[in-house]
Design a protein around this motif. Structure first.
Motif, short mmCIF file in Angstrom:
data_model
loop_
_atom_site.label_atom_id
_atom_site.label_comp_id
_atom_site.label_asym_id
_atom_site.label_seq_id
_atom_site.Cartn_x
_atom_site.Cartn_y
_atom_site.Cartn_z
N GLY A 174 0.44 -1.29 0.37
CA GLY A 174 -0.17 -0.31 0.06
C GLY A 174 0.53 1.05 0.22
O GLY A 174 0.35 2.34 0.70
N TYR A 175 2.11 0.99 -0.50
CA TYR A 175 2.60 2.45 -0.60
C TYR A 175 2.56 3.04 -1.77
O TYR A 175 2.63 2.42 -2.76
N LEU A 176 2.31 4.28 -2.43
CA LEU A 176 1.96 5.03 -2.79
C LEU A 176 3.17 6.19 -3.66
O LEU A 176 2.31 6.67 -4.72
N GLN A 177 4.18 5.68 -4.16
CA GLN A 177 5.13 6.95 -4.03
C GLN A 177 5.50 5.94 -5.26
O GLN A 177 5.79 4.47 -4.64
N LEU A 178 6.10 6.23 -6.26
CA LEU A 178 7.07 5.13 -6.87
C LEU A 178 8.28 5.19 -6.79
O LEU A 178 9.30 6.08 -6.14
N ILE A 179 8.59 3.93 -6.39
CA ILE A 179 9.69 3.58 -5.98
C ILE A 179 10.96 4.27 -7.32
O ILE A 179 10.73 3.52 -8.00
N PRO A 180 12.14 4.56 -6.44
CA PRO A 180 12.92 5.15 -7.44
C PRO A 180 14.28 4.22 -8.07
O PRO A 180 14.38 2.68 -7.18
N VAL A 192 9.02 -6.62 -4.02
CA VAL A 192 8.29 -6.88 -4.62
C VAL A 192 6.88 -6.10 -4.02
O VAL A 192 7.35 -4.40 -2.98
N ASN A 193 5.82 -6.25 -4.64
CA ASN A 193 4.75 -5.26 -4.45
C ASN A 193 3.47 -6.06 -4.63
O ASN A 193 3.14 -6.88 -5.16
N ILE A 194 2.49 -6.38 -3.00
CA ILE A 194 1.22 -6.59 -3.65
C ILE A 194 -0.35 -5.79 -4.36
O ILE A 194 -0.12 -4.22 -4.42
N HIS A 195 -1.07 -5.62 -5.35
CA HIS A 195 -1.28 -4.85 -6.12
C HIS A 195 -3.27 -5.36 -6.20
O HIS A 195 -2.96 -6.90 -5.90
N PRO A 196 -4.21 -4.71 -6.52
CA PRO A 196 -5.50 -5.24 -5.46
C PRO A 196 -6.24 -5.47 -6.80
O PRO A 196 -7.61 -6.01 -6.78
N GLY A 204 -1.00 0.62 -13.36
CA GLY A 204 -0.96 1.39 -13.77
C GLY A 204 -0.95 2.92 -12.74
O GLY A 204 -1.36 3.18 -11.89
N LYS A 205 -0.33 3.67 -13.27
CA LYS A 205 -1.09 4.54 -12.90
C LYS A 205 -1.82 5.62 -12.48
O LYS A 205 -2.59 5.11 -13.36
N GLY A 206 -2.35 5.57 -10.90
CA GLY A 206 -3.53 6.47 -11.43
C GLY A 206 -4.38 5.24 -10.54
O GLY A 206 -5.59 5.66 -9.66
N ASN A 207 -4.40 4.24 -10.38
CA ASN A 207 -4.53 2.79 -10.22
C ASN A 207 -4.21 2.54 -9.14
O ASN A 207 -3.39 1.33 -8.89
N ILE A 228 0.81 -10.33 -7.26
CA ILE A 228 2.17 -10.15 -6.59
C ILE A 228 3.02 -10.04 -7.44
O ILE A 228 2.79 -11.38 -7.76
N HIS A 229 3.47 -8.67 -6.96
CA HIS A 229 4.97 -9.10 -8.73
C HIS A 229 5.76 -8.54 -8.12
O HIS A 229 6.12 -7.78 -7.23
N PHE A 230 6.87 -8.65 -8.34
CA PHE A 230 8.38 -8.40 -8.24
C PHE A 230 8.40 -6.50 -9.47
O PHE A 230 7.37 -6.06 -9.61
N VAL A 231 9.19 -5.71 -8.38
CA VAL A 231 8.55 -4.37 -9.44
C VAL A 231 10.10 -3.76 -10.06
O VAL A 231 11.08 -4.29 -9.79
N ASP A 232 9.41 -3.18 -11.23
CA ASP A 232 10.67 -2.27 -11.95
C ASP A 232 10.41 -1.26 -11.86
O ASP A 232 9.60 -0.04 -10.91
N GLU A 233 10.86 0.07 -12.96
CA GLU A 233 10.52 1.09 -12.90
C GLU A 233 9.59 1.98 -13.11
O GLU A 233 9.63 3.00 -12.73
N HIS A 234 8.65 1.13 -13.88
CA HIS A 234 6.93 1.92 -13.92
C HIS A 234 6.39 1.15 -12.46
O HIS A 234 6.57 0.05 -12.37
N TYR A 235 4.92 1.67 -12.84
CA TYR A 235 3.89 1.06 -12.34
C TYR A 235 3.34 -0.34 -12.53
O TYR A 235 2.73 -0.03 -13.47
N ASP A 236 3.78 -1.00 -11.55
CA ASP A 236 3.12 -2.77 -12.08
C ASP A 236 3.47 -2.92 -13.00
O ASP A 236 2.36 -4.22 -13.79
N THR A 237 4.61 -3.41 -13.77
CA THR A 237 4.82 -3.63 -15.30
C THR A 237 5.55 -5.04 -14.90
O THR A 237 6.48 -5.52 -15.24
#
Ligand SMILES: Nc1nc2c(c(=O)[nH]1)N[C@@H](CN(C=O)c1ccc(C(=O)N[C@@H](CCC(=O)O)C(=O)O)cc1)CN2
Ligand SMILES: NCC(=O)N[C@@H]1O[C@H](COP(=O)([O-])[O-])[C@@H](O)[C@H]1O
Length: 301
Positions: A174-180, A192-196, A204-207, A228-237
């Motif tokens: 539930g972290y809402l900022q882009l990981i640098p 890793v990140n969890i998305h609902p 993606g951005k805004g979701n 649950i996904h590994f995190v890259d430089e874009h949101y949710d990709t």
């Protein structure tokens, strides 16, 4: 246990804050040692970020943790599962209530996860997740530095803090900022990140948060669920690691659907983090990560 950061060495004045209102770690802007004191456990974690040229390089971070282990962090860091697998150190990032964070922390305490949360990172120092961390005596780091949160630290300093705490995995909950990119490069295949929703749908951005559940209902989708996904430089990709299907009922409100998905999130995240900490994640030749079953080593999902 209240957590305070007494920062010495490089600050003009000790950054002693009312533990209820503010605590953060601000790191040296030049070569020095930042010693951070975490509350009554008398846990000092000191690390040195060494500058070089114009960029502060993280050449070698010396982490000396002279601590009697408090009840906060497991007393046997080197404890393994009897098969040589070391207990892992976890950083959790939140922006809101932190129910996934609490669920993960409880799972670490009861032994369902072979790991310990060693730091909570947030962009909102007053959020529910930060309150919970304070109550449990966990260090809280404010990231990033913004107008609203001017005491936040920089990406380079965040990497130094996580390295100094010997973090193995970074868990976004539930972290809402882009990981640098600095953090992504420092922790390859370890964030890793969890998305609902069932990515790539509704990502993606805004979701985020309730917006996702409202969009799912409005779309007429009959199924949703956490990813649950590994995190890259874009949101949710980033590479998808695990998903769970949750039915959408015809008369669902967004709140009812969110609650049903959240229950499944708590279960799924604990299972996936347990697999991460037990080193049961493998990467297929096509780059897809898969999880080896704990019960049957010949089964993967
Ligand atoms: N580099 C990455 N950083 C983050 C990822 C990621 O996959 N790669 N995941 C997000 C979590 N997330 C969805 O799972 C997500 C969070 C926030 C947003 C978003 O649009 N945020 C707004 C700001 C919202 C706010 O501050 O209230 C925005 O950027 O405009 C989209 C997806 C965590 N970081
Ligand atoms: N795109 C990111 C996103 O929307 N994350 C979602 O935020 C909620 C945080 O709840 P919590 O703070 O109670 O764990 C969770 O539902 C999580 O999937």
């Amino acid at each position: 246990m209240e957590v305070q950061h007494l920062l010495s060495g490089f600050c003009s004045t000790p950054m002693v804050q009312n533990p209820k209102t503010q605590f953060f770690a601000r790191l040296p802007s030049s070569s020095s040692t930042a010693s951070t004191y975490f509350g009554q456990s008398h846990k000092w974690v000191s690390f040195k970020a060494c500058p070089c040229n114009s960029q502060r390089a993280l050449s070698r971070i010396e982490c000396r943790s002279s601590t009697e282990r408090s009840g906060v962090i497991a007393s046997s860091d080197s404890e393994d599962l009897g098969n040589g697998i070391r207990r892992k150190k976890l950083a959790v990032f939140v922006s809101g209530g932190g129910s996934n964070f609490r669920s993960i922390h409880e799972a670490c305490i009861r032994g369902s996860i072979h790991g310990d949360i060693v730091v909570l990172v947030t962009n909102k120092q007053g959020c529910g997740g930060a309150d919970y961390a304070r109550d449990k005596g966990l260090p809280v780091v404010l990231f990033p530095k913004t107008k609203k949160e001017p005491d936040g630290i920089s990406p380079i300093d965040l990497v130094a803090v996580l390295r100094g705490l010997e973090v193995d995995f970074v868990l976004l909950a539930g972290y809402l900022q882009l990981i640098p990119v600095e953090l992504i490069q420092a922790y390859p295949r370890s964030i890793v990140n969890i998305h609902p929703s069932l990515l790539p749908a509704f990502g993606g951005k805004g979701n985020y948060g309730m917006r996702v559940h409202k969009a799912v209902i409005a779309s007429g989708a009959r199924y949703t669920g956490p990813t649950i996904h590994f995190v890259d430089e874009h949101y949710d990709t980033g590479r998808i690691l695990a998903q769970r299907v949750v039915p959408v009922h015809a008369n669902d409100t967004a709140e009812e659907l969110a609650a049903r998905v959240l229950r499944e999130e708590h279960r799924l995240y604990v299972e996936v983090i347990a697999a991460l900490c037990e080193e049961r994640i493998f990467w297929r030749e096509d780059g897809v990560p898969i999880i080896r079953s704990k019960e049957n080593p010949n089964e993967y999902s």
